[in-house]
Design a protein around this motif. Structure first.
Motif, PDB file in Angstrom:
ATOM      1  N   THR A   1       0.801  -1.226   0.000  1.00 50.07           N
ATOM      2  CA  THR A   1       0.000   0.000   0.000  1.00 50.07           C
ATOM      3  C   THR A   1       0.831   1.272   0.000  1.00 50.07           C
ATOM      4  OG1 THR A   1      -1.663  -1.258   1.195  1.00 50.07           O
ATOM      5  CG2 THR A   1      -1.970   1.112   1.134  1.00 50.07           C
ATOM      6  N   VAL A   2       1.981   1.247   0.668  1.00 44.99           N
ATOM      7  CA  VAL A   2       2.786   2.474   0.775  1.00 44.99           C
ATOM      8  C   VAL A   2       3.165   3.031  -0.610  1.00 44.99           C
ATOM      9  CG1 VAL A   2       4.979   3.427   1.594  1.00 44.99           C
ATOM     10  CG2 VAL A   2       3.565   2.047   3.123  1.00 44.99           C
ATOM     11  N   PRO A   3       3.660   2.197  -1.526  1.00 43.13           N
ATOM     12  CA  PRO A   3       3.967   2.762  -2.858  1.00 43.13           C
ATOM     13  C   PRO A   3       2.728   3.307  -3.568  1.00 43.13           C
ATOM     14  CG  PRO A   3       4.915   0.559  -2.605  1.00 43.13           C
ATOM     15  CD  PRO A   3       4.036   0.769  -1.429  1.00 43.13           C
ATOM     16  N   GLN A   4       1.588   2.715  -3.310  1.00 45.02           N
ATOM     17  CA  GLN A   4       0.354   3.238  -3.929  1.00 45.02           C
ATOM     18  C   GLN A   4       0.032   4.625  -3.382  1.00 45.02           C
ATOM     19  OE1 GLN A   4      -2.372   0.075  -2.944  1.00 45.02           O
ATOM     20  NE2 GLN A   4      -1.762  -1.178  -4.704  1.00 45.02           N
ATOM     21  N   ALA A   5       0.216   4.798  -2.078  1.00 45.99           N
ATOM     22  CA  ALA A   5      -0.017   6.118  -1.472  1.00 45.99           C
ATOM     23  C   ALA A   5       0.955   7.134  -2.079  1.00 45.99           C
ATOM     24  CB  ALA A   5       0.156   6.045   0.036  1.00 45.99           C
ATOM     25  N   GLU A   6       2.203   6.709  -2.262  1.00 45.86           N
ATOM     26  CA  GLU A   6       3.196   7.620  -2.865  1.00 45.86           C
ATOM     27  C   GLU A   6       2.766   7.996  -4.279  1.00 45.86           C
ATOM     28  OE1 GLU A   6       6.817   5.415  -2.445  1.00 45.86           O
ATOM     29  OE2 GLU A   6       7.062   6.018  -0.335  1.00 45.86           O
ATOM     30  N   TYR A   7       2.311   7.017  -5.013  1.00 48.78           N
ATOM     31  CA  TYR A   7       1.849   7.265  -6.380  1.00 48.78           C
ATOM     32  C   TYR A   7       0.717   8.294  -6.401  1.00 48.78           C
ATOM     33  CZ  TYR A   7      -0.252   6.350 -10.960  1.00 48.78           C
ATOM     34  OH  TYR A   7      -0.774   6.484 -12.217  1.00 48.78           O
ATOM     35  N   LEU A   8      -0.149   8.215  -5.391  1.00 45.95           N
ATOM     36  CA  LEU A   8      -1.276   9.154  -5.296  1.00 45.95           C
ATOM     37  C   LEU A   8      -0.834  10.528  -4.796  1.00 45.95           C
ATOM     38  CD1 LEU A   8      -3.942   6.781  -3.650  1.00 45.95           C
ATOM     39  CD2 LEU A   8      -4.061   7.728  -5.962  1.00 45.95           C
ATOM     40  N   GLY A   9       0.397  10.597  -4.279  1.00 46.66           N
ATOM     41  CA  GLY A   9       0.855  11.872  -3.710  1.00 46.66           C
ATOM     42  C   GLY A   9       0.283  12.115  -2.323  1.00 46.66           C
ATOM     43  N   LEU A  10      -0.085  11.035  -1.643  1.00 51.79           N
ATOM     44  CA  LEU A  10      -0.637  11.158  -0.288  1.00 51.79           C
ATOM     45  C   LEU A  10       0.400  10.694   0.731  1.00 51.79           C
ATOM     46  CD1 LEU A  10      -4.202   9.668  -0.936  1.00 51.79           C
ATOM     47  CD2 LEU A  10      -3.540  12.090  -0.857  1.00 51.79           C
ATOM     48  N   THR A  11       0.248  11.186   1.959  1.00 55.33           N
ATOM     49  CA  THR A  11       1.218  10.857   3.010  1.00 55.33           C
ATOM     50  C   THR A  11       0.614   9.880   4.001  1.00 55.33           C
ATOM     51  OG1 THR A  11       2.008  13.113   2.783  1.00 55.33           O
ATOM     52  CG2 THR A  11       2.752  11.886   4.733  1.00 55.33           C
ATOM     53  N   VAL A  12       1.270   8.732   4.154  1.00 57.95           N
ATOM     54  CA  VAL A  12       0.825   7.765   5.161  1.00 57.95           C
ATOM     55  C   VAL A  12       1.109   8.381   6.535  1.00 57.95           C
ATOM     56  CG1 VAL A  12       1.242   5.462   6.129  1.00 57.95           C
ATOM     57  CG2 VAL A  12       1.224   5.803   3.643  1.00 57.95           C
ATOM     58  N   PRO A  13       0.104   8.403   7.421  1.00 63.23           N
ATOM     59  CA  PRO A  13       0.260   9.127   8.687  1.00 63.23           C
ATOM     60  C   PRO A  13       1.108   8.361   9.708  1.00 63.23           C
ATOM     61  CG  PRO A  13      -1.897   8.090   8.602  1.00 63.23           C
ATOM     62  CD  PRO A  13      -1.238   7.793   7.291  1.00 63.23           C
ATOM     63  N   ASP A  14       2.369   8.122   9.355  1.00 58.39           N
ATOM     64  CA  ASP A  14       3.250   7.362  10.246  1.00 58.39           C
ATOM     65  C   ASP A  14       4.675   7.899  10.115  1.00 58.39           C
ATOM     66  OD1 ASP A  14       4.769   5.559  11.645  1.00 58.39           O
ATOM     67  OD2 ASP A  14       4.082   3.778  10.548  1.00 58.39           O
ATOM     68  N   ASP A  15       5.152   8.596  11.157  1.00 57.25           N
ATOM     69  CA  ASP A  15       6.518   9.182  11.148  1.00 57.25           C
ATOM     70  C   ASP A  15       7.590   8.108  11.116  1.00 57.25           C
ATOM     71  OD1 ASP A  15       5.346  11.587  11.339  1.00 57.25           O
ATOM     72  OD2 ASP A  15       5.603  11.806  13.516  1.00 57.25           O
ATOM     73  N   LYS A  16       7.245   6.945  11.591  1.00 55.62           N
ATOM     74  CA  LYS A  16       8.258   5.891  11.717  1.00 55.62           C
ATOM     75  C   LYS A  16       8.319   4.987  10.487  1.00 55.62           C
ATOM     76  CE  LYS A  16       8.390   5.758  16.722  1.00 55.62           C
ATOM     77  NZ  LYS A  16       7.089   5.867  17.434  1.00 55.62           N
ATOM     78  N   LEU A  17       7.527   5.311   9.511  1.00 49.00           N
ATOM     79  CA  LEU A  17       7.487   4.466   8.317  1.00 49.00           C
ATOM     80  C   LEU A  17       8.804   4.603   7.549  1.00 49.00           C
ATOM     81  CD1 LEU A  17       5.416   2.736   6.581  1.00 49.00           C
ATOM     82  CD2 LEU A  17       5.147   4.805   5.229  1.00 49.00           C
ATOM     83  N   VAL A  18       9.505   3.491   7.383  1.00 57.60           N
ATOM     84  CA  VAL A  18      10.785   3.551   6.661  1.00 57.60           C
ATOM     85  C   VAL A  18      11.059   2.196   6.008  1.00 57.60           C
ATOM     86  CG1 VAL A  18      12.103   2.946   8.744  1.00 57.60           C
ATOM     87  CG2 VAL A  18      13.233   4.196   6.898  1.00 57.60           C
ATOM     88  N   TRP A  19      11.686   2.237   4.845  1.00 60.73           N
ATOM     89  CA  TRP A  19      12.021   0.994   4.149  1.00 60.73           C
ATOM     90  C   TRP A  19      13.173   0.311   4.866  1.00 60.73           C
ATOM     91  CZ3 TRP A  19       9.974  -2.290   0.931  1.00 60.73           C
ATOM     92  CH2 TRP A  19      10.794  -3.244   0.315  1.00 60.73           C
ATOM     93  N   ASN A  20      13.026  -0.956   5.103  1.00 62.30           N
ATOM     94  CA  ASN A  20      14.068  -1.730   5.773  1.00 62.30           C
ATOM     95  C   ASN A  20      14.638  -2.720   4.751  1.00 62.30           C
ATOM     96  OD1 ASN A  20      15.466  -3.738   7.186  1.00 62.30           O
ATOM     97  ND2 ASN A  20      14.178  -3.488   9.024  1.00 62.30           N
ATOM     98  N   GLU A  21      15.848  -2.393   4.296  1.00 66.60           N
ATOM     99  CA  GLU A  21      16.484  -3.169   3.233  1.00 66.60           C
ATOM    100  C   GLU A  21      16.667  -4.626   3.654  1.00 66.60           C
ATOM    101  OE1 GLU A  21      17.289  -1.201   0.311  1.00 66.60           O
ATOM    102  OE2 GLU A  21      17.168  -3.287  -0.396  1.00 66.60           O
ATOM    103  N   GLU A  22      17.068  -4.758   4.923  1.00 67.15           N
ATOM    104  CA  GLU A  22      17.396  -6.084   5.444  1.00 67.15           C
ATOM    105  C   GLU A  22      16.216  -7.063   5.381  1.00 67.15           C
ATOM    106  OE1 GLU A  22      19.081  -7.301   9.649  1.00 67.15           O
ATOM    107  OE2 GLU A  22      20.013  -5.459   8.846  1.00 67.15           O
ATOM    108  N   LYS A  23      15.057  -6.582   5.824  1.00 63.47           N
ATOM    109  CA  LYS A  23      13.899  -7.492   5.797  1.00 63.47           C
ATOM    110  C   LYS A  23      13.107  -7.367   4.493  1.00 63.47           C
ATOM    111  CE  LYS A  23      10.194  -4.870   8.125  1.00 63.47           C
ATOM    112  NZ  LYS A  23       9.339  -4.728   9.271  1.00 63.47           N
ATOM    113  N   ASN A  24      13.565  -6.438   3.627  1.00 57.31           N
ATOM    114  CA  ASN A  24      12.901  -6.230   2.341  1.00 57.31           C
ATOM    115  C   ASN A  24      11.427  -5.878   2.519  1.00 57.31           C
ATOM    116  OD1 ASN A  24      12.981  -6.024  -0.441  1.00 57.31           O
ATOM    117  ND2 ASN A  24      12.225  -8.131  -0.727  1.00 57.31           N
TER     118      ASN A  24
END
Lengths: 325, 253
Positions: free
Chosen positions: A243-266
């Motif tokens: 869902t996160v990439p879809q929100a980005e595509y829409l130009g909307l912000t997911v309401p979570d400050d801690k949201l971050v991509w974790n390379e290790e767990k993919n």
């Protein structure tokens, strides 16, 4: 995910029969209504399928709230068709539950007097047209995560109901995303509605998967019986990652400050929803619990004379037919 | 050729009837007495909205002012809605809803059957598509009216009350005016009064089987079809229906 925190029943039956039953499931066979099954398997399934059916029926209400206010004739028709599909899903699921020896009326009464639950998500209000987008995109999106694997569930009638439902759900999710695209690229007011809908529905959507079940005995039993196919955390992670990439595509912000991509767990790291709020909602204190149950009770009570009238006429007709033969 | 204004008016009347009734029926979604009825009512509403798109789409095309079916549905004021008063009546209970549906369906099927041979090919095509749906609606509403009229004492009384309430709205379906005359002269549509005998025959057959008594008197409320005087109910419906388009002019959805 329309069934949450379904308690799995312990089973105390002939170990040989249980082992043979488990072997059938492990071999990927489908269990059919007339087959022997453990009492606990039957009870857990009634609870799970029933809760799922109730969620479809109560789930008509938040979207039904906007049918009369849909902005165009086409949107109105699409929304109406979607809510009608949900009633249809309820019907398939009640039929699947009936094969386990419970009637639709019994299940309905348990919903109406609060003995059975429906998904927590439907106790949240739909406040703007963008919520029709958010419900399709996020709520149906989360439901699909759970329902796609359930097409392979061990109980035949449930599996077949899920196959039909999944076909329609993916159309629902697409129409939701389509509404969000229009809103997110629309006027300033529409963009605000879109962001506001995401802000309100994000955490309730994450709650749909239920609390973490890594230590739950019930989940383990249900997974062995293949009536639960994945853990809640696995599905939630999958949902966020999709869902996160879809929100980005829409130009909307997911309401979570801690949201971050974790390379290790993919996958994404993200904040847990407020589980206290979740428990409040399932205990009856969500924003719309009272209204939702009142609406269902009113429909049932007001409709009693119709059901009785139709039955009385059907009985008269069949009596006449018998007399004529 | 019929005057554009008359043809536009006729098409709006057809489309407004299906729009307003479709909207009313859609209000049931999620609240019907039994799941099968919920699905069936939604289906009826969907058919009617689909027919609205065709009728109002054609009206907009005939008008040639660049308006769309949505513009006609969402941006006209109440007096420009020319549906009969019957279809804007509130749902009240299921009895009123299904009886209103039946009375409309009986007229609708007859009207559409005649429109199939309209001299205007576009109208004939819309009618040919719609009549299949309307025939099914009539079949369903007839059997339900019969079942509830002949069901229990309570269901019978409720259906009789519904009939007493709605009967004075039936006559407007057969009231002619200059538009009807113009349409009839061009072979585009029958006069409204031409439909009366066939429609009343259908209605009275079903009501007799339903053990319901046709009310005495032939008083008829009027004013919807011409837009002169709607009931108070239509305004409230339009407030909901038109809210987004009117609150956010120019937005696309």
């Amino acid at each position: 995910m329309y069934a949450q925190m379904v308690k799995s029943e312990a089973t105390q039956e002939d170990p040989e029969k249980l082992a043979a039953f488990q072997a059938r499931i492990d071999a990927g066979e489908k269990i059919e209504p007339k087959d022997w099954m453990p009492v606990g398997y039957r009870k857990t399934l009634i609870r799970q399928i029933g809760q799922h059916a109730h969620s479809e029926i109560v789930g008509q209400l938040p979207e039904g709230n906007w049918i009369t206010r849909a902005p165009t004739l086409e949107r109105k028709a699409i929304l109406l068709a979607k809510v009608q599909d949900e009633a249809g899903h309820g019907l398939y699921l009640y039929c699947a539950a009936e094969t386990l020896g419970v009637t639709r009326d019994e299940l309905t009464e348990m919903l109406l007097d609060g003995r059975m639950k429906y998904s927590s998500i439907f106790n949240y209000p739909t406040l703007t047209w963008a919520d029709m987008g958010a419900v399709g995109w996020l709520v149906d999106g989360a439901a699909i995560m759970n329902q796609v694997p359930l097409q392979r569930t061990s109980y035949g009638p449930y599996s077949r109901a899920m196959i039909r439902i999944c076909k329609e759900e993916s159309f629902h999710q697409r129409q939701g995303f389509d509404i969000m695209m229009k809103m997110a690229s629309g006027t300033e007011a529409q963009m605000r509605m879109a962001q506001n809908a995401l802000d309100r529905f994000w955490y309730p959507a994450l709650m749909m998967f239920g609390p973490s079940d890594k230590d739950s005995v019930h989940s383990e039993q249900s997974m062995r019986w293949k009536i639960k196919m994945n853990t809640n955390d696995e599905l939630r992670q999958k949902f966020v990652d999709q869902t996160v990439p879809q929100a980005e595509y829409l130009g909307l912000t997911v309401p979570d400050d801690k949201l971050v991509w974790n390379e290790e767990k993919n996958g994404y790291d993200f904040s847990e929803p407020d589980w206290n709020e979740f428990f409040d909602v399932i205990q009856g204190n969500g924003p719309c619990n009272t209204d939702r149950l009142a609406a269902r009770n009113k429909a049932w009570d007001d409709g009693a004379w119709v059901r009785e009238g139709l039955m009385a006429h059907a009985t008269k007709k069949s009596a006449m037919k018998v007399a004529a033969e | 050729m019929a005057q554009t204004a008359d043809l536009f008016e006729f098409l709006c009347r057809m489309g407004d009837n299906t729009l307003v009734l479709g909207h009313r029926v859609s209000e049931w979604c999620g609240h019907a007495p039994v799941l099968e009825e919920d699905i069936a009512l939604a289906n009826t509403a969907l058919d009617l909205i689909g027919q609205t798109q065709m009728w109002l789409g054609l009206a907009a095309e005939v008008e040639g002012q660049g308006r769309s079916a949505d513009d006609l549905a969402m941006l006209r004021d109440a007096w420009n809605f020319h549906n009969v008063l019957l279809v804007e009546q509130p749902n009240r209970d299921f009895g009123v809803t299904i009886l209103r549906q039946f009375l409309f369906d009986a007229w609708h099927v007859e009207m559409l059957q005649r429109l199939i041979t309209s001299s205007d090919q576009r109208i004939a095509e819309v009618a040919a598509k719609s009549v299949k749906e309307a025939t099914y609606h009539l079949e369903r509403s007839s059997t339900t009216v019969i079942a509830l009229g002949d069901g229990t004492g309570e269901s019978h009384n409720r259906m009789q009350d519904a009939l007493n309430l709605l009967w004075p709205y039936v006559g407007e379906l057969f009231a002619d005016d200059a538009v009807d005359t113009a349409m009839s002269e061009e072979g585009i549509a029958p006069k409204s009064s031409d439909l009366r005998d066939a429609v009343m025959a259908r209605i009275t057959d079903v009501l007799a089987e339903a053990t319901l008594q046709v009310p005495d008197g032939d008083f008829t409320h009027k004013g919807g079809k011409t837009g002169f005087q709607h009931t108070e109910h239509l305004g409230h419906m339009l407030v909901a229906m038109q809210n987004l388009q009117r609150s956010y002019p120019g937005a696309t959805w």
